[in-house]
Write a protein that holds these residues in place. Structure first.
Motif, short mmCIF file in Angstrom:
data_model
loop_
_atom_site.label_atom_id
_atom_site.label_comp_id
_atom_site.label_asym_id
_atom_site.label_seq_id
_atom_site.Cartn_x
_atom_site.Cartn_y
_atom_site.Cartn_z
N LEU A 233 0.75 -1.18 -0.13
CA LEU A 233 -0.16 -0.22 -0.09
C LEU A 233 0.92 1.11 0.04
O LEU A 233 0.63 2.17 -0.67
CB LEU A 233 -0.92 -0.04 1.22
N ILE A 234 1.81 1.33 0.74
CA ILE A 234 2.91 2.27 0.98
C ILE A 234 3.45 2.68 -0.53
O ILE A 234 3.71 3.54 -1.12
CB ILE A 234 4.07 2.14 2.16
N ALA A 235 3.96 1.55 -1.06
CA ALA A 235 4.51 1.50 -2.46
C ALA A 235 3.71 1.98 -3.38
O ALA A 235 4.03 2.91 -4.20
CB ALA A 235 5.03 0.06 -2.84
N GLY A 236 2.31 1.61 -3.58
CA GLY A 236 1.45 2.28 -4.20
C GLY A 236 1.35 3.97 -4.17
O GLY A 236 1.20 4.70 -5.28
N MET A 237 1.00 4.21 -2.76
CA MET A 237 0.95 5.61 -2.51
C MET A 237 2.45 6.54 -2.82
O MET A 237 2.34 7.46 -3.43
CB MET A 237 0.96 5.65 -0.97
N ILE B 227 2.18 9.72 -5.50
CA ILE B 227 2.82 10.93 -4.98
C ILE B 227 3.95 11.34 -6.01
O ILE B 227 4.20 12.45 -6.32
CB ILE B 227 3.48 10.96 -3.65
N GLU B 228 4.81 10.39 -6.24
CA GLU B 228 6.16 10.85 -7.18
C GLU B 228 5.56 10.93 -8.59
O GLU B 228 6.03 12.07 -9.13
CB GLU B 228 7.11 9.48 -7.15
N LEU B 229 4.86 10.41 -9.09
CA LEU B 229 4.07 10.75 -10.37
C LEU B 229 3.48 12.14 -10.35
O LEU B 229 3.49 12.92 -11.18
CB LEU B 229 3.19 9.65 -10.75
N PHE B 230 3.03 12.47 -9.28
CA PHE B 230 2.10 13.83 -8.93
C PHE B 230 3.20 14.74 -9.20
O PHE B 230 3.14 15.80 -9.89
CB PHE B 230 1.39 13.90 -7.78
N LYS B 231 4.17 14.67 -8.39
CA LYS B 231 5.47 15.59 -8.34
C LYS B 231 5.88 15.82 -9.61
O LYS B 231 6.46 16.71 -9.95
CB LYS B 231 6.31 15.14 -7.25
N GLN B 232 6.20 14.74 -10.42
CA GLN B 232 6.81 14.68 -11.65
C GLN B 232 5.75 15.38 -12.65
O GLN B 232 6.28 16.41 -13.43
CB GLN B 232 7.14 13.52 -12.39
N ASN B 233 4.77 15.37 -12.56
CA ASN B 233 3.49 16.29 -13.28
C ASN B 233 3.73 17.63 -13.04
O ASN B 233 3.65 18.43 -13.91
CB ASN B 233 2.11 15.87 -13.21
N ILE B 234 3.96 17.97 -11.72
CA ILE B 234 4.07 19.30 -11.34
C ILE B 234 5.31 19.98 -11.93
O ILE B 234 5.26 21.15 -12.39
CB ILE B 234 3.90 19.64 -9.66
#
Length: 342
Positions: free
Chosen positions: A120-124, A128-135
């Motif tokens: 679950l932590i891996a999925g989160m 989060i990392e994908l969101f940061k990259q998009n930003i």
């Protein structure tokens, strides 16, 4: 300002408090607050290391897009984390609570639970990392768009520079047809206009008062050049202010008016200008001149209006309203600008 780092910190604090609360409410009578605190710290630290490894793995995956390798590595890291969490729980229970028999009976169940948490932590972490990259990607794109915008504005400014210079040089022939005293006066006015042009045209923003002062000098010059048959009416309702405007915006409309009224061959030639402020930062320009050329052949209006429309769109976007009204024997401009303050 709420940043991703702050959000990350709050997440780990929240997770620690949740784990601590869960362990404190354990049914084991020997599970004191101190033991719960030690166990919660151990769980959070292991999960934090788990996320650090995952972030490295995720960043590598986002560059290589090796899905199979990423899944295998992520599952392996989650298994290793689950084993560490189970071992930490076993050690704390056996050494601090002396409850070895209970732990041995529930080791498999604890391992499965810890594995589920790790996944679950891996999925989160991936989300989060994908969101940061998009930003970060959107920020780079925005910086690129801003850079292109600045380059286009600078390009338009350079386009306006020769246009204005051409108008000045085209009028110099008028100087040699006057007597010496009047020619010197006209040269003095030209020098003020050219000084303003040379120094202010290089700035992105200038004071509104400077642009208005330039327009007044320009009108005085054109009054002398155009003769008595041209009726000029000017109203300047500009109170004291600290507003900014892009240079040579208003003057382009005025130049265009004088250019076309000079080619109007009818008896009545006129230019009517009214510039005023409303609500502290709303600037209005109402300009009307006698002319029929724009109606009969609007494509010969020159480069001035074309570039000023582009500059308005690039510099003011949704903060302006421009209305050009060609009629049978006149041409009107109505401009509304929402200006910014110093």
């Amino acid at each position: 300002m709420f940043t991703i780092k702050k959000a990350n910190l709050l997440f780990w604090i929240f997770l620690f408090l949740i784990v601590l609360l869960q362990l404190s409410l354990s049914s084991s009578p020997n599970f004191t607050l101190g033991v719960a605190l030690i166990h919660a710290v151990a769980i959070v630290l292991i999960l934090r290391v788990h996320v650090s490894f995952l972030n490295v793995l995720i960043k590598k995956y986002l560059k290589t897009h090796d899905t199979a390798g990423f899944v295998i590595s992520a599952v392996s890291i989650s298994f290793a984390t689950a084993i560490l969490l189970t071992a930490a729980g076993y050690f704390i229970t056996t050494k601090l609570l002396s409850d070895a028999n209970l732990m041995e009976n529930e080791l498999i169940s604890m391992f499965c639970g810890m594995l589920l948490v790790s996944i679950l932590i891996a999925g989160m972490s991936y989300s989060i990392e994908l969101f940061k990259q998009n930003i970060a990607s959107e920020k780079k794109h925005q910086e690129l768009r801003n850079s292109v915008l600045e380059m286009e504005i600078d390009h338009l400014r350079t386009q306006l520079s020769p246009h204005f210079t051409f108008n000045i040089l085209n009028n110099l022939q008028f100087l040699i047809r006057k007597d010496q005293d009047e020619a010197l006066e006209l040269l003095s006015r030209y020098s003020k206009i050219l000084r303003y042009y040379v120094y202010e045209s290089q700035n992105k923003w200038i004071k509104l008062d400077d642009e208005i002062a330039f327009l007044k000098h320009y009108f005085e010059l054109e009054k002398d050049r155009s003769g008595e048959d041209l009726e000029i009416s000017c109203q300047w309702d500009i109170p004291e202010n600290t507003l900014l405007i892009i240079p040579f915006l208003l003057s382009t409309f005025v130049e265009n008016a004088f250019k076309h009224v000079s080619s109007f061959k009818e008896e009545k030639r006129y230019i009517q200008l009214h510039i005023f402020l409303k609500d502290e930062n709303q600037l209005f320009l109402h300009l009307k001149n006698a002319s029929g050329q724009q109606v009969s052949n609007p494509k010969k209006g020159g480069v001035g209006l074309k570039y000023v429309k582009k500059r308005l769109e690039l510099s003011y976007k949704d903060n302006y309203e421009l209305e050009l009204i060609p009629e049978a024997d006149s041409y009107s401009v109505r401009l509304k600008l929402n200006l910014t303050k110093v």
